[in-house]
Design a protein around this motif. Structure first.
Motif, PDB file in Angstrom:
ATOM      1  N   TYR A 247     -11.197  21.794  12.357  1.00 55.78           N
ATOM      2  CA  TYR A 247     -11.952  21.194  13.459  1.00 55.78           C
ATOM      3  C   TYR A 247     -11.643  21.852  14.807  1.00 55.78           C
ATOM      4  O   TYR A 247     -12.389  21.684  15.767  1.00 55.78           O
ATOM      5  CB  TYR A 247     -11.655  19.691  13.563  1.00 55.78           C
ATOM      6  N   PHE A 248     -10.542  22.582  14.851  1.00 53.73           N
ATOM      7  CA  PHE A 248     -10.141  23.215  16.111  1.00 53.73           C
ATOM      8  C   PHE A 248      -9.939  24.705  15.872  1.00 53.73           C
ATOM      9  O   PHE A 248      -8.991  25.110  15.198  1.00 53.73           O
ATOM     10  CB  PHE A 248      -8.867  22.574  16.652  1.00 53.73           C
ATOM     11  N   ASP A 249     -10.854  25.493  16.400  1.00 58.04           N
ATOM     12  CA  ASP A 249     -10.797  26.944  16.275  1.00 58.04           C
ATOM     13  C   ASP A 249      -9.951  27.484  17.421  1.00 58.04           C
ATOM     14  O   ASP A 249     -10.366  27.455  18.585  1.00 58.04           O
ATOM     15  CB  ASP A 249     -12.219  27.518  16.329  1.00 58.04           C
ATOM     16  N   ASN A 250      -8.766  27.973  17.106  1.00 63.50           N
ATOM     17  CA  ASN A 250      -7.849  28.441  18.150  1.00 63.50           C
ATOM     18  C   ASN A 250      -8.417  29.613  18.944  1.00 63.50           C
ATOM     19  O   ASN A 250      -8.193  29.719  20.149  1.00 63.50           O
ATOM     20  CB  ASN A 250      -6.511  28.833  17.524  1.00 63.50           C
ATOM     21  N   THR A 251      -9.142  30.479  18.260  1.00 60.01           N
ATOM     22  CA  THR A 251      -9.767  31.614  18.955  1.00 60.01           C
ATOM     23  C   THR A 251     -10.785  31.119  19.974  1.00 60.01           C
ATOM     24  O   THR A 251     -10.860  31.627  21.107  1.00 60.01           O
ATOM     25  CB  THR A 251     -10.444  32.555  17.947  1.00 60.01           C
ATOM     26  N   TYR A 252     -11.568  30.124  19.590  1.00 59.56           N
ATOM     27  CA  TYR A 252     -12.558  29.540  20.502  1.00 59.56           C
ATOM     28  C   TYR A 252     -11.867  28.909  21.705  1.00 59.56           C
ATOM     29  O   TYR A 252     -12.333  29.058  22.850  1.00 59.56           O
ATOM     30  CB  TYR A 252     -13.380  28.489  19.751  1.00 59.56           C
ATOM     31  N   ILE A 253     -10.771  28.220  21.473  1.00 63.23           N
ATOM     32  CA  ILE A 253     -10.041  27.574  22.571  1.00 63.23           C
ATOM     33  C   ILE A 253      -9.500  28.618  23.544  1.00 63.23           C
ATOM     34  O   ILE A 253      -9.588  28.449  24.768  1.00 63.23           O
ATOM     35  CB  ILE A 253      -8.889  26.718  22.008  1.00 63.23           C
ATOM     36  N   ILE A 254      -8.949  29.706  23.016  1.00 65.44           N
ATOM     37  CA  ILE A 254      -8.401  30.761  23.869  1.00 65.44           C
ATOM     38  C   ILE A 254      -9.496  31.416  24.701  1.00 65.44           C
ATOM     39  O   ILE A 254      -9.308  31.718  25.886  1.00 65.44           O
ATOM     40  CB  ILE A 254      -7.665  31.818  23.011  1.00 65.44           C
TER      41      ILE A 254
ATOM     42  N   HIS B  41     -12.621  30.115  25.478  1.00 67.73           N
ATOM     43  CA  HIS B  41     -13.457  29.238  26.296  1.00 67.73           C
ATOM     44  C   HIS B  41     -12.706  28.133  27.030  1.00 67.73           C
ATOM     45  O   HIS B  41     -13.303  27.393  27.804  1.00 67.73           O
ATOM     46  CB  HIS B  41     -14.550  28.593  25.426  1.00 67.73           C
ATOM     47  N   SER B  42     -11.413  28.021  26.773  1.00 76.23           N
ATOM     48  CA  SER B  42     -10.610  26.945  27.378  1.00 76.23           C
ATOM     49  C   SER B  42     -11.265  25.584  27.150  1.00 76.23           C
ATOM     50  O   SER B  42     -11.311  24.732  28.050  1.00 76.23           O
ATOM     51  CB  SER B  42     -10.432  27.188  28.885  1.00 76.23           C
ATOM     52  N   ASN B  43     -11.742  25.383  25.943  1.00 77.16           N
ATOM     53  CA  ASN B  43     -12.444  24.135  25.620  1.00 77.16           C
ATOM     54  C   ASN B  43     -12.411  23.913  24.116  1.00 77.16           C
ATOM     55  O   ASN B  43     -12.107  24.822  23.346  1.00 77.16           O
ATOM     56  CB  ASN B  43     -13.895  24.202  26.111  1.00 77.16           C
ATOM     57  N   TYR B  44     -12.720  22.674  23.717  1.00 83.59           N
ATOM     58  CA  TYR B  44     -12.839  22.355  22.302  1.00 83.59           C
ATOM     59  C   TYR B  44     -14.317  22.330  21.917  1.00 83.59           C
ATOM     60  O   TYR B  44     -15.188  22.187  22.773  1.00 83.59           O
ATOM     61  CB  TYR B  44     -12.212  20.995  21.999  1.00 83.59           C
ATOM     62  N   GLU B  45     -14.582  22.465  20.637  1.00 92.57           N
ATOM     63  CA  GLU B  45     -15.950  22.385  20.150  1.00 92.57           C
ATOM     64  C   GLU B  45     -16.339  20.912  20.025  1.00 92.57           C
ATOM     65  O   GLU B  45     -15.755  20.173  19.222  1.00 92.57           O
ATOM     66  CB  GLU B  45     -16.071  23.097  18.801  1.00 92.57           C
ATOM     67  N   GLY B  46     -17.327  20.511  20.812  1.00 90.94           N
ATOM     68  CA  GLY B  46     -17.703  19.105  20.915  1.00 90.94           C
ATOM     69  C   GLY B  46     -18.064  18.447  19.607  1.00 90.94           C
ATOM     70  O   GLY B  46     -17.649  17.312  19.335  1.00 90.94           O
ATOM     71  N   SER B  47     -18.810  19.133  18.759  1.00 88.27           N
ATOM     72  CA  SER B  47     -19.270  18.534  17.503  1.00 88.27           C
ATOM     73  C   SER B  47     -18.103  18.184  16.592  1.00 88.27           C
ATOM     74  O   SER B  47     -18.118  17.163  15.903  1.00 88.27           O
ATOM     75  CB  SER B  47     -20.233  19.485  16.784  1.00 88.27           C
ATOM     76  N   PHE B  48     -17.071  19.014  16.604  1.00 87.01           N
ATOM     77  CA  PHE B  48     -15.917  18.759  15.747  1.00 87.01           C
ATOM     78  C   PHE B  48     -15.012  17.683  16.347  1.00 87.01           C
ATOM     79  O   PHE B  48     -14.358  16.936  15.610  1.00 87.01           O
ATOM     80  CB  PHE B  48     -15.138  20.052  15.508  1.00 87.01           C
ATOM     81  N   LEU B  49     -14.966  17.605  17.675  1.00 81.69           N
ATOM     82  CA  LEU B  49     -14.240  16.510  18.316  1.00 81.69           C
ATOM     83  C   LEU B  49     -14.863  15.169  17.928  1.00 81.69           C
ATOM     84  O   LEU B  49     -14.166  14.200  17.611  1.00 81.69           O
ATOM     85  CB  LEU B  49     -14.265  16.666  19.837  1.00 81.69           C
ATOM     86  N   ILE B  50     -16.183  15.132  17.967  1.00 82.56           N
ATOM     87  CA  ILE B  50     -16.903  13.911  17.600  1.00 82.56           C
ATOM     88  C   ILE B  50     -16.659  13.568  16.133  1.00 82.56           C
ATOM     89  O   ILE B  50     -16.422  12.406  15.778  1.00 82.56           O
ATOM     90  CB  ILE B  50     -18.413  14.074  17.871  1.00 82.56           C
TER      91      ILE B  50
END
Length: 265
Positions: free
Chosen positions: A222-229, A231-240
């Motif tokens: 649910y949390f893509d570390n590469t995406y976080i690095i 975009h400095s953000n989490y993926e909304g759909s997976f947070l939900i």
């Protein structure tokens, strides 16, 4: 509140052990970073020889693995796996231990409702996980600041670390649901290990397939570390999705626990 403090005291020893275990795992990985970054070119050639599917499965990203954040995100894969077992243990044992230790009937004769009992136990478990993550975050941040080769974003470092807590909440909720559904759990650790590793390998399979939809199968993805690095953000759909799992599992646990017959033996 008496139940809350009693549960918190009962979790104290395991919380300390798990906290220091997670810190040690992170320390073992991060201590290798200086030599890893120093010989980056040689390691890159070596890692490039691994199939792409295998690199994805174990969380290796050649684009950022030689930065402290990228290397930490790789180490976080293993610390999160251990942390998920901690959370699953807590959740699975919340109700089942009363049956296993033959104290369920005694507890339910107290002038408190089942909802209050489960709430106190849940709050104690969440508090235990919070304490683990606070101490862990402080410790690994200090370690990272000592082994870094260049400055890094503390915000991104904290965001990466928080994913461990979010995943723990999901497994805590799943564990609680198991605890109220399964009448007698003889071995909490066995159930926890089987569940956590099952989801972990499902995550590995979904990662190698390259299908984002399959990522919803495993909380580990649910949390893509590469995406976080990046975009400095989490993926909304997976947070939900994670929030829905937690809310649904907790709600179902309350419903089942307040309705079912609870036996001491």
């Amino acid at each position: 509140m008496n139940i809350f403090f009693h549960e918190l005291k009962a979790y104290r020893k395991s919380t300390i052990i798990w906290t220091f275990s997670l810190i040690i795992v992170a320390l073992l990985f991060l201590s290798m970073f200086p030599s890893f970054a120093k010989d980056a070119d040689e390691f890159k050639k070596l890692l490039a020889g691994y199939p792409l599917a295998m690199r994805k499965a174990i969380g290796l990203n050649l684009e950022n693995i030689f930065t402290i954040l990228g290397f930490y995100s790789y180490a976080l894969t293993f610390t999160t796996l251990c942390a998920a077992i901690q959370a699953m243990n807590l959740g699975t044992g919340i109700v089942s231990k009363e049956t296993r230790e033959k104290t369920a009937d005694f507890l339910l004769t107290k002038p408190v409702t089942r909802t209050q009992i489960l709430t106190s136990k849940l709050l104690a478990a969440v508090t235990s996980l919070l304490m683990t993550n606070i101490v862990y975050l402080v410790a690994v941040n200090i370690i990272a600041s000592q082994v870094k080769t260049v400055d890094y974003s503390v915000k991104k470092f904290v965001m990466l670390s928080l994913t461990m807590f979010f995943i723990q909440l999901i497994f805590l909720a799943i564990g609680i649901l198991f605890s109220v559904i399964i009448p007698k759990i003889k071995s909490v650790l066995t159930v926890s290990l089987a569940t956590v590793f099952a989801f972990y390998f499902l995550g590995v399979i979904s990662e190698t397939s390259g299908d984002d939809v399959k990522r919803y199968i495993s909380p580990f993805k649910y949390f893509d570390n590469t995406y976080i690095i990046q975009h400095s953000n989490y993926e909304g759909s997976f947070l939900i999705a994670g929030a829905v799992i937690v809310a649904a599992a907790i709600a179902a646990s309350y419903f089942i626990y307040t309705k079912r017959d609870v036996h001491a033996v």
